[in-house]
Write a protein that holds these residues in place. Structure first.
Motif, PDB file in Angstrom:
ATOM      1  N   ILE A 333       0.843  -1.208   0.000  1.00 26.81           N
ATOM      2  CA  ILE A 333       0.000   0.000   0.000  1.00 26.81           C
ATOM      3  C   ILE A 333       0.877   1.256   0.000  1.00 26.81           C
ATOM      4  CG2 ILE A 333      -1.667   1.324   1.354  1.00 26.81           C
ATOM      5  CD1 ILE A 333      -2.718  -1.427   2.379  1.00 26.81           C
ATOM      6  N   LEU A 334       1.901   1.262   0.831  1.00 22.80           N
ATOM      7  CA  LEU A 334       2.773   2.435   0.913  1.00 22.80           C
ATOM      8  C   LEU A 334       3.513   2.659  -0.403  1.00 22.80           C
ATOM      9  CD1 LEU A 334       4.234   1.983   4.514  1.00 22.80           C
ATOM     10  CD2 LEU A 334       2.514   3.643   3.771  1.00 22.80           C
ATOM     11  N   ALA A 335       3.937   1.579  -1.053  1.00 24.51           N
ATOM     12  CA  ALA A 335       4.623   1.727  -2.338  1.00 24.51           C
ATOM     13  C   ALA A 335       3.711   2.386  -3.361  1.00 24.51           C
ATOM     14  CB  ALA A 335       5.097   0.364  -2.836  1.00 24.51           C
ATOM     15  N   GLY A 336       2.415   2.100  -3.289  1.00 23.46           N
ATOM     16  CA  GLY A 336       1.472   2.741  -4.193  1.00 23.46           C
ATOM     17  C   GLY A 336       1.388   4.242  -3.994  1.00 23.46           C
ATOM     18  N   ASP A 337       1.763   4.700  -2.811  1.00 20.52           N
ATOM     19  CA  ASP A 337       1.814   6.135  -2.513  1.00 20.52           C
ATOM     20  C   ASP A 337       3.208   6.718  -2.730  1.00 20.52           C
ATOM     21  OD1 ASP A 337      -0.853   6.306  -1.829  1.00 20.52           O
ATOM     22  OD2 ASP A 337      -0.502   5.915   0.298  1.00 20.52           O
ATOM     23  N   GLY A 338       4.108   5.932  -3.334  1.00 20.24           N
ATOM     24  CA  GLY A 338       5.466   6.417  -3.564  1.00 20.24           C
ATOM     25  C   GLY A 338       6.333   6.404  -2.331  1.00 20.24           C
ATOM     26  N   LEU A 339       5.976   5.601  -1.334  1.00 18.28           N
ATOM     27  CA  LEU A 339       6.742   5.490  -0.095  1.00 18.28           C
ATOM     28  C   LEU A 339       7.408   4.121  -0.080  1.00 18.28           C
ATOM     29  CD1 LEU A 339       3.905   6.960   2.111  1.00 18.28           C
ATOM     30  CD2 LEU A 339       6.089   8.109   1.646  1.00 18.28           C
ATOM     31  N   TYR A 340       8.691   4.084  -0.410  1.00 19.00           N
ATOM     32  CA  TYR A 340       9.394   2.822  -0.621  1.00 19.00           C
ATOM     33  C   TYR A 340      10.075   2.369   0.672  1.00 19.00           C
ATOM     34  CZ  TYR A 340       8.780   3.465  -5.685  1.00 19.00           C
ATOM     35  OH  TYR A 340       8.258   3.626  -6.949  1.00 19.00           O
ATOM     36  N   VAL A 341       9.457   1.372   1.335  1.00 14.46           N
ATOM     37  CA  VAL A 341       9.956   0.830   2.589  1.00 14.46           C
ATOM     38  C   VAL A 341      10.293  -0.640   2.387  1.00 14.46           C
ATOM     39  CG1 VAL A 341       8.584   2.463   3.936  1.00 14.46           C
ATOM     40  CG2 VAL A 341       7.639   0.197   3.397  1.00 14.46           C
ATOM     41  N   ARG A 342      10.915  -1.246   3.383  1.00 13.20           N
ATOM     42  CA  ARG A 342      11.178  -2.689   3.371  1.00 13.20           C
ATOM     43  C   ARG A 342      10.091  -3.373   4.189  1.00 13.20           C
ATOM     44  NH1 ARG A 342      16.000  -5.904   3.417  1.00 13.20           N
ATOM     45  NH2 ARG A 342      15.356  -8.087   3.552  1.00 13.20           N
ATOM     46  N   ALA A 343       9.476  -4.397   3.662  1.00 13.03           N
ATOM     47  CA  ALA A 343       8.410  -5.101   4.369  1.00 13.03           C
ATOM     48  C   ALA A 343       8.568  -6.599   4.183  1.00 13.03           C
ATOM     49  CB  ALA A 343       7.039  -4.646   3.872  1.00 13.03           C
ATOM     50  N   ASP A 344       9.188  -7.252   5.166  1.00 19.00           N
ATOM     51  CA  ASP A 344       9.317  -8.710   5.170  1.00 19.00           C
ATOM     52  C   ASP A 344       9.979  -9.125   6.472  1.00 19.00           C
ATOM     53  OD1 ASP A 344      12.073  -8.242   4.830  1.00 19.00           O
ATOM     54  OD2 ASP A 344      11.993  -8.555   2.679  1.00 19.00           O
ATOM     55  N   GLY A 345      10.668 -10.268   6.488  1.00 16.27           N
ATOM     56  CA  GLY A 345      11.310 -10.758   7.705  1.00 16.27           C
ATOM     57  C   GLY A 345      12.634 -10.117   8.010  1.00 16.27           C
ATOM     58  N   LEU A 346      13.153  -9.266   7.129  1.00 13.95           N
ATOM     59  CA  LEU A 346      14.369  -8.469   7.360  1.00 13.95           C
ATOM     60  C   LEU A 346      15.610  -9.316   7.611  1.00 13.95           C
ATOM     61  CD1 LEU A 346      12.863  -5.629   9.582  1.00 13.95           C
ATOM     62  CD2 LEU A 346      13.074  -5.720   7.106  1.00 13.95           C
ATOM     63  N   CYS A 347      15.620 -10.541   7.089  1.00 20.83           N
ATOM     64  CA  CYS A 347      16.819 -11.394   7.132  1.00 20.83           C
ATOM     65  C   CYS A 347      17.307 -11.666   8.548  1.00 20.83           C
ATOM     66  CB  CYS A 347      17.957 -10.792   6.310  1.00 20.83           C
ATOM     67  SG  CYS A 347      17.605 -10.598   4.562  1.00 20.83           S
ATOM     68  N   GLN A 348      16.391 -11.626   9.532  1.00 17.25           N
ATOM     69  CA  GLN A 348      16.817 -11.980  10.878  1.00 17.25           C
ATOM     70  C   GLN A 348      17.032 -13.484  10.984  1.00 17.25           C
ATOM     71  OE1 GLN A 348      13.986  -9.576  13.499  1.00 17.25           O
ATOM     72  NE2 GLN A 348      15.835  -9.666  14.734  1.00 17.25           N
ATOM     73  N   ALA A 349      17.946 -13.848  11.873  1.00 11.69           N
ATOM     74  CA  ALA A 349      18.267 -15.257  12.064  1.00 11.69           C
ATOM     75  C   ALA A 349      17.215 -15.937  12.937  1.00 11.69           C
ATOM     76  CB  ALA A 349      19.659 -15.380  12.671  1.00 11.69           C
ATOM     77  N   GLY A 350      17.518 -17.152  13.389  1.00 12.81           N
ATOM     78  CA  GLY A 350      16.517 -18.009  14.011  1.00 12.81           C
ATOM     79  C   GLY A 350      15.796 -17.421  15.197  1.00 12.81           C
ATOM     80  N   GLN A 351      16.515 -16.816  16.151  1.00 10.44           N
ATOM     81  CA  GLN A 351      15.868 -16.239  17.324  1.00 10.44           C
ATOM     82  C   GLN A 351      15.461 -14.810  16.997  1.00 10.44           C
ATOM     83  OE1 GLN A 351      18.354 -16.664  20.763  1.00 10.44           O
ATOM     84  NE2 GLN A 351      18.517 -18.878  20.547  1.00 10.44           N
ATOM     85  N   SER A 352      14.426 -14.680  16.198  1.00  5.64           N
ATOM     86  CA  SER A 352      14.077 -13.380  15.641  1.00  5.64           C
ATOM     87  C   SER A 352      12.616 -13.066  15.905  1.00  5.64           C
ATOM     88  CB  SER A 352      14.338 -13.366  14.134  1.00  5.64           C
ATOM     89  OG  SER A 352      13.532 -14.341  13.495  1.00  5.64           O
ATOM     90  N   GLU A 353      12.190 -11.909  15.381  1.00  5.51           N
ATOM     91  CA  GLU A 353      10.774 -11.560  15.452  1.00  5.51           C
ATOM     92  C   GLU A 353       9.955 -12.638  14.740  1.00  5.51           C
ATOM     93  OE1 GLU A 353       9.609  -9.032  17.101  1.00  5.51           O
ATOM     94  OE2 GLU A 353      11.512  -8.034  17.556  1.00  5.51           O
ATOM     95  N   ARG A 354       8.812 -12.965  15.319  1.00  5.94           N
ATOM     96  CA  ARG A 354       8.035 -14.099  14.806  1.00  5.94           C
ATOM     97  C   ARG A 354       7.252 -13.771  13.535  1.00  5.94           C
ATOM     98  NH1 ARG A 354       7.833 -18.327  18.345  1.00  5.94           N
ATOM     99  NH2 ARG A 354       8.624 -17.930  20.427  1.00  5.94           N
ATOM    100  N   THR A 355       6.930 -12.506  13.323  1.00  5.35           N
ATOM    101  CA  THR A 355       6.175 -12.126  12.135  1.00  5.35           C
ATOM    102  C   THR A 355       6.918 -11.021  11.398  1.00  5.35           C
ATOM    103  OG1 THR A 355       4.866 -10.519  13.403  1.00  5.35           O
ATOM    104  CG2 THR A 355       3.973 -12.740  13.187  1.00  5.35           C
ATOM    105  N   THR A 356       6.506 -10.786  10.157  1.00  6.71           N
ATOM    106  CA  THR A 356       7.162  -9.775   9.341  1.00  6.71           C
ATOM    107  C   THR A 356       6.862  -8.379   9.870  1.00  6.71           C
ATOM    108  OG1 THR A 356       5.278  -9.697   7.830  1.00  6.71           O
ATOM    109  CG2 THR A 356       7.059 -11.237   7.302  1.00  6.71           C
ATOM    110  N   SER A 357       7.639  -7.430   9.390  1.00  2.00           N
ATOM    111  CA  SER A 357       7.502  -6.053   9.867  1.00  2.00           C
ATOM    112  C   SER A 357       7.844  -5.094   8.734  1.00  2.00           C
ATOM    113  CB  SER A 357       8.407  -5.818  11.079  1.00  2.00           C
ATOM    114  OG  SER A 357       9.745  -6.194  10.794  1.00  2.00           O
ATOM    115  N   VAL A 358       7.608  -3.824   8.988  1.00  2.00           N
ATOM    116  CA  VAL A 358       7.934  -2.752   8.046  1.00  2.00           C
ATOM    117  C   VAL A 358       9.112  -1.972   8.598  1.00  2.00           C
ATOM    118  CG1 VAL A 358       7.134  -0.606   6.975  1.00  2.00           C
ATOM    119  CG2 VAL A 358       5.572  -2.559   7.194  1.00  2.00           C
ATOM    120  N   ARG A 359      10.141  -1.836   7.801  1.00  2.00           N
ATOM    121  CA  ARG A 359      11.330  -1.084   8.225  1.00  2.00           C
ATOM    122  C   ARG A 359      11.472   0.174   7.384  1.00  2.00           C
ATOM    123  NH1 ARG A 359      17.112  -3.750   7.431  1.00  2.00           N
ATOM    124  NH2 ARG A 359      16.641  -3.178   5.267  1.00  2.00           N
TER     125      ARG A 359
END
Length: 384
Positions: A333-359
């Motif tokens: 949705i943000l990309a459609g407004d021209g706001l280019y963010v990162r949205a996924d698991g952010l390459c964290q290793a095993g002991q990481s956040e359990r769900t994806t996030s927006v950076r």
């Protein structure tokens, strides 16, 4: 910090104009610099000039072009040392393809030959996979470095033993944006070598290796306003054997090395301390706005979210989730407004956040208006 946007406005505007990708896309707010930074024109010009007037393979010939290229690469090593504040006469700078390959080289060529049964390494198991996987691949017993509530390394619960051969650390966390306080690890383990993943700090905050008592520092050029495909392993060569990359050394990425030298020149002229203050102020503006929207959860230390925080501020990286909209959908949705963010698991290793996030990750070409535009878009989605 808000006054900084007035006092440094003209300075920042002059720097922003030097980025062709930014100036050529006025409808886009590029907010993904932790993944890769945009490149100032002088970096692009330096590469074109080299390829059109001085291109040759280094350390492979004796004719003038080859000799000049070889000398240029050796000069680039000194340029890296100066940028990092290194005045040692024993350190080495090795060029690699990026942070991941650099960390793998330290693990494979320096750590692995020393390991004996029962040796252990301390690894931050909730950091970027690039600073976890290389160490687990070499066969040592791995002990995780815990985090505390403020999301830096929990020095209170960390004990280095007589068989601890290396501590892996991250300088600035790629999700939480905080300085991980590596000096606390050094205080607990004065004789254990430390390898520092500086992918999110070099070019973003000032680094002075004479004060930062680590044994290896590794970073990527593409996050430092240089081209992709070049990175650095800096080795102090004081604790343990000298670092010598193994295997046959092929042709260096001369264009990448040229771009890195130009990028470091540009950053020095801009002033890294001033760049860091600008990026931090943008992060505070964003976290201040997000903290007023209950629909969003900001990841990381909750005490570091405001201008008057008594704990460390974030270094231009802010990561969050909407409490009902999935992060991947939110990024779309943000990309459609021209706001280019990162949205996924952010390459964290095993002991990481359990769900994806927006950076959202910021750099000197970003503006307070872009932050306000992002906050306005997030506010519209707050009650979705």
């Amino acid at each position: 910090m808000v006054n900084l946007f007035e006092t440094d406005r003209d300075w920042q505007a002059g720097l922003r104009k030097q980025f062709p990708m930014i100036e050529g896309n006025p409808g886009v707010a590029y907010l993904d610099s932790a993944a890769t930074s945009q490149k100032p024109q002088v970096v692009l010009d330096a590469v074109v000039d080299y390829l059109s007037s001085a291109n040759a393979n280094a350390a492979r010939g004796t004719y003038p072009w080859a000799n000049r290229t070889t000398a240029r690469i050796e000069s680039a090593r000194d340029r890296v040392r100066r940028f990092l504040g290194d005045t040692s006469d024993a350190s080495d700078v090795h060029f690699v393809s990026g942070t991941t390959e650099g960390l793998r080289a330290v693990a494979r060529d320096w750590l692995a030959p020393q390991l004996q049964p029962g040796d252990e390494i301390l690894v931050p198991l909730a950091d970027h996979s690039a600073n976890v996987v290389p160490w687990t691949e070499v066969g040592a017993d791995v002990r995780g470095i815990p985090y505390d509530a403020a999301h830096d390394y929990d020095h209170r619960n960390l004990v280095a033993g007589p068989r601890t051969r290396l501590i892996a650390a991250t300088h600035v966390h790629h999700v939480y944006g905080g300085d991980m306080n590596v000096q606390r690890l050094r205080a607990l383990a004065p004789d254990v070598p430390i390898c520092l993943d500086a992918a999110q700090s070099v070019g973003h905050i000032p680094i002075h290796l004479d004060d930062l008592d680590v044994d290896f520092l590794v970073f990527s050029g593409h996050k430092t306003m240089a081209l992709p495909g070049v990175g650095v392993v800096w080795a102090r060569n004081r604790r343990g054997p000298r670092f010598v990359p193994g295997g046959w050394i092929g042709s260096p990425n001369t264009s990448g090395i040229v771009s890195l030298t130009a990028a470091l020149d540009w950053l020095d002229e801009a002033g890294v301390e001033r760049v860091a203050r600008w990026n931090q102020a943008l992060g505070v503006r964003l976290t201040d706005g997000l903290s007023r929207m209950p629909a969003y959860e900001i990841l990381g230390c909750q005490r570091s979210l405001t201008t008057g925080s008594s704990v460390q501020q974030r270094h231009g990286i802010v990561t969050f989730r909407h409490r009902s909209i999935g992060s991947n959908d939110l990024g779309f949705i943000l990309a459609g407004d021209g706001l280019y963010v990162r949205a996924d698991g952010l390459c964290q290793a095993g002991q990481s956040e359990r769900t994806t996030s927006v950076r959202v990750s910021l750099h000197i070409y970003n503006t307070p208006d872009e932050i306000d535009r992002l906050l306005a878009a997030l506010a519209r989605l707050a009650d979705a």
